[in-house]
Design a protein around this motif. Structure first.
Motif, mmCIF file in Angstrom:
data_model
loop_
_atom_site.group_PDB
_atom_site.id
_atom_site.type_symbol
_atom_site.label_atom_id
_atom_site.label_comp_id
_atom_site.label_asym_id
_atom_site.label_seq_id
_atom_site.Cartn_x
_atom_site.Cartn_y
_atom_site.Cartn_z
ATOM 1 N N SER A 129 1.048 -1.154 -0.019
ATOM 2 C CA SER A 129 0.080 -0.043 0.172
ATOM 3 C C SER A 129 0.879 1.071 0.022
ATOM 4 O O SER A 129 1.964 1.327 0.480
ATOM 5 C CB SER A 129 -1.064 -0.128 1.189
ATOM 6 O OG SER A 129 -0.149 0.084 2.372
ATOM 7 N N THR A 132 2.742 2.836 -5.992
ATOM 8 C CA THR A 132 2.190 2.521 -7.177
ATOM 9 C C THR A 132 3.025 1.052 -7.519
ATOM 10 O O THR A 132 3.965 0.852 -7.383
ATOM 11 C CB THR A 132 2.449 3.513 -8.479
ATOM 12 O OG1 THR A 132 3.786 3.920 -8.430
ATOM 13 C CG2 THR A 132 1.753 4.867 -8.148
ATOM 14 N N PHE A 145 -1.672 -0.788 -9.949
ATOM 15 C CA PHE A 145 -2.385 0.003 -8.621
ATOM 16 C C PHE A 145 -1.921 1.372 -8.518
ATOM 17 O O PHE A 145 -0.728 1.482 -8.602
ATOM 18 C CB PHE A 145 -2.286 -1.130 -7.557
ATOM 19 C CG PHE A 145 -2.877 -2.368 -7.874
ATOM 20 C CD1 PHE A 145 -4.290 -2.568 -7.438
ATOM 21 C CD2 PHE A 145 -2.061 -3.600 -8.331
ATOM 22 C CE1 PHE A 145 -4.752 -3.746 -7.741
ATOM 23 C CE2 PHE A 145 -2.825 -4.671 -8.285
ATOM 24 C CZ PHE A 145 -4.117 -4.806 -7.905
ATOM 25 N N ASP A 146 -2.624 2.022 -7.676
ATOM 26 C CA ASP A 146 -2.080 3.514 -7.286
ATOM 27 C C ASP A 146 -1.653 3.169 -5.618
ATOM 28 O O ASP A 146 -1.101 4.225 -5.124
ATOM 29 C CB ASP A 146 -3.096 4.642 -7.408
ATOM 30 C CG ASP A 146 -4.280 4.588 -6.614
ATOM 31 O OD1 ASP A 146 -4.434 3.566 -5.847
ATOM 32 O OD2 ASP A 146 -5.300 5.485 -6.826
ATOM 33 N N PHE A 149 -5.816 1.089 -0.671
ATOM 34 C CA PHE A 149 -6.506 -0.074 -0.407
ATOM 35 C C PHE A 149 -7.551 0.132 0.596
ATOM 36 O O PHE A 149 -7.049 1.043 1.743
ATOM 37 C CB PHE A 149 -5.704 -1.132 -0.225
ATOM 38 C CG PHE A 149 -5.095 -1.513 -1.599
ATOM 39 C CD1 PHE A 149 -5.253 -2.128 -2.569
ATOM 40 C CD2 PHE A 149 -3.461 -1.200 -1.574
ATOM 41 C CE1 PHE A 149 -4.586 -2.645 -3.928
ATOM 42 C CE2 PHE A 149 -2.938 -1.333 -2.799
ATOM 43 C CZ PHE A 149 -3.247 -2.161 -3.827
ATOM 44 N N ILE A 215 -10.027 -1.845 -3.717
ATOM 45 C CA ILE A 215 -9.569 -0.697 -4.143
ATOM 46 C C ILE A 215 -10.209 0.312 -3.368
ATOM 47 O O ILE A 215 -11.515 0.304 -2.981
ATOM 48 C CB ILE A 215 -9.583 -0.194 -5.320
ATOM 49 C CG1 ILE A 215 -8.978 -1.284 -6.560
ATOM 50 C CG2 ILE A 215 -9.290 0.907 -5.877
ATOM 51 C CD1 ILE A 215 -9.747 -1.281 -7.977
ATOM 52 N N ALA A 221 -8.174 1.156 -10.427
ATOM 53 C CA ALA A 221 -6.977 0.542 -10.936
ATOM 54 C C ALA A 221 -7.100 0.416 -12.262
ATOM 55 O O ALA A 221 -8.154 0.401 -13.043
ATOM 56 C CB ALA A 221 -6.824 -0.808 -10.214
#
Length: 580
Positions: A129, A132, A145-146, A149, A215, A221
């Motif tokens: 987490s 990216t 993913f950025d 979460f 997300i 995402a």
């Protein structure tokens, strides 16, 4: 090559398109959409749950509405008198270590037969987490993913994230059994759509303690799905995105993907299954296959392909020789029949609901009818079970109705060998096996009467999922947590290796056979193994001073001792199986 899955009204298949417009009305509300599947009715279901290698999965939990049941050692489940909608039923399957499996269909009267193939759940990587990250799948598909979460309660999550991902490609021959639900969806305007898939992607996220993640709200995402090589020529520049509603059992339109080279790329705000699908005008086609004497031919595969490369899944004709489903309108089609036959014919085009009959008269077609009855210990009709009928590579699970079963098999052969046995679904007990040879010159009817399923006979059943500890004769010990034992026929079993090396079975998925010769003895016959990779020979060794190659403690624990002959000489393995 695009795929259009024929969505059928058959109990053996996936969906009904009969009177589709009468039962599903346009709506702007998901609740209203699902409420328009008709009135509540009671229907009967029977099916099989297997893994991707077609091995049966025991103790999977099958749910239909508020009803649930566990699969038996054959992966079979039976549920009678289940409350479902008259035009829609949703069947889900849960098993630890696998993704949620499901099938949606319009239930018919009588037994609704389905097959569900589960996908093993294994993390492909771990991300963190706050960072990216890019996750790549073997076929080139990927997820970006950025780093934001949250858990199921909407709380922000910080820590490592295990990513489970599976891309179901349209060229997968098992797509009909692997895909969730069916290719039926609610569009953004609330209308019902039949989909033409360009591939499906499942992604699941788990925290460091195994908790489910998603997300974070307000974030997305990016998914990049590789277009199947067979579909590159027909893939459009944009395509709708659909996610699978695991609670209701159908797809919902949400956004779109854009083609960039060989990939469809889009942004999603949550994860389950995502599907890139087009749709077009459809009509209903009913196909009936008969022999030269107009007798229906069951258990044949029917596949349709149009001139632009759209291809259907292969459906199986029912006892009336019939399949029924949706096809694209105004297109010429190539109809192919597989199974006992190799047949091809050009048909179409069709712009309205149509029915055709295909006559197979190029060779003599023989249809054999099986029937029989199953009894309990007191010689009363036994109905809580089914009969297993094995012919060559074809196996039918025929449900019992008032203690009797029926099944049909069509072939060009005049003679073939068969085996039949009865199963008590509730207790995993089975009758002795009956073998024989069918001969069309004698009769096309095979009767197998008075198969006795009794508590006092053949109560040992070693099929299932076991923890395996292997002790080699040099003292080395190896542990394998998921060794699958498959019931091939009563008292006869096959192991299936789930690791890259287990029980001396050097190559993955190479197991060995064994049988029960009495209630506490196991026999390992001399047999080939690994096909020359290291050795070709495996044979049983006496275990613990007994005259057999293994010892059964009970249904949940047993030992097998055997020898593998390597190039350097023989080596003895003692295997201790404990049921998971």
């Amino acid at each position: 090559m695009k795929k259009i899955l024929l969505i059928t009204i058959l109990s053996l298949l996936f969906f009904s398109c009969e009177n589709l417009d009468d039962g599903i009305k346009n709506s702007n509300s998901p609740n209203q959409f699902s409420q328009n599947f008709g009135q509540s009715v009671q229907r009967d279901f029977m099916g099989q749950v297997v893994d991707e290698n077609n091995n049966p999965i025991e103790s999977a939990i099958v749910k239909i509405g508020s009803n649930h049941v566990n699969t038996d050692s054959n992966g079979v489940f039976i549920l009678y008198n289940v409350n479902v909608f008259e035009k829609f039923a949703y069947v889900s399957v849960e098993k630890m270590g696998y993704l949620l499996g499901s099938r949606s269909l319009v239930p018919t009267n009588g037994i609704n037969k389905i097959k569900i193939m589960l996908i093993e759940k294994a993390p492909i990587t771990t991300v963190n987490s706050g960072q990216t990250s890019e996750v790549n799948l073997p076929n080139g598909s990927k997820i970006n993913f950025d780093g934001a979460f949250e858990d199921e309660n909407g709380n922000s999550y910080s820590g490592s994230v295990s990513v489970f991902a599976y891309h179901l490609e349209t060229s997968n021959s098992n797509i009909s059994e692997l895909m969730p639900g069916m290719l039926f969806a609610e569009a953004q305007d609330g209308s019902a759509k039949v989909l033409q898939t360009f591939g499906m992607l499942n992604v699941e996220l788990a925290g460091a303690s195994g908790e489910k993640l998603q997300i974070a709200e307000g974030h997305t995402a990016e998914i990049s799905m590789k277009i199947d090589n067979t579909q590159l020529a027909t893939a459009s520049s944009t395509i709708p995105l659909w996610h699978f509603d695991e609670e209701n059992g159908y797809w919902k339109e949400e956004g779109e993907a854009t083609r960039q080279g060989d990939y469809y790329i889009g942004n999603v705000s949550h994860f389950s299954w995502w599907n890139v699908d087009a749709y077009q005008s459809m009509t209903t086609l009913n196909v009936t296959v008969v022999d030269g004497e107009n007798n229906p031919i069951p258990n044949l595969g029917v596949t349709l392909t149009d001139q632009s490369g759209f291809i259907s899944s292969t459906l199986t004709t029912n006892q009336n020789g019939n399949v029924s489903g949706l096809i694209p309108t105004n297109n010429s089609l190539t109809l192919e029949i597989s199974g006992a036959f190799n047949y091809q014919e050009q048909i179409g085009s069709f712009n309205s609901n149509s029915s055709i009959t295909i006559v197979i008269s190029s060779a003599s077609v023989n249809t054999f009818n099986f029937s029989g009855n199953v009894l309990d210990c007191d010689n009363n009709d036994f109905s809580n079970g089914y009969a297993v009928i094995a012919i060559n590579n074809y196996v039918d699970y025929a449900p019992l109705v008032n203690g009797t079963f029926t099944s049909s098999y069509a072939t060009y052969q005049d003679t073939f060998n068969y085996s039949v046995y009865g199963v008590n679904f509730g207790n995993n007990e089975f009758s002795t096996i009956v073998t024989g040879q069918a001969d069309i010159n004698v009769s096309n009817t095979v009767s197998i009467n008075d198969l006795v399923v009794c508590l006092n006979s053949n109560t040992i059943n070693l099929a299932g999922d076991f923890n395996l500890v292997v002790t080699r004769d040099d003292g080395n010990i190896y542990t394998f947590p998921n060794e699958i034992i498959q019931l091939v026929s009563p008292n006869n079993y096959k192991t299936t290796t789930t690791g890259s090396w287990a029980a001396g079975t050097i190559a993955q998925d190479q197991g060995y056979n064994f049988s029960i010769n009495n209630l506490n003895g196991i026999i390992v016959p001399n047999q080939g193994l690994c096909q020359g990779y290291y050795s070709n020979n495996i044979y049983g060794e006496n275990y613990n001073g007994t005259s057999s190659n293994g010892l059964i403690i009970n249904n949940n624990e047993f030992y097998i001792q055997y020898t593998i002959t390597f190039n350097t000489g023989p080596r003895i393995y003692t295997c201790h199986y404990i049921r998971n």
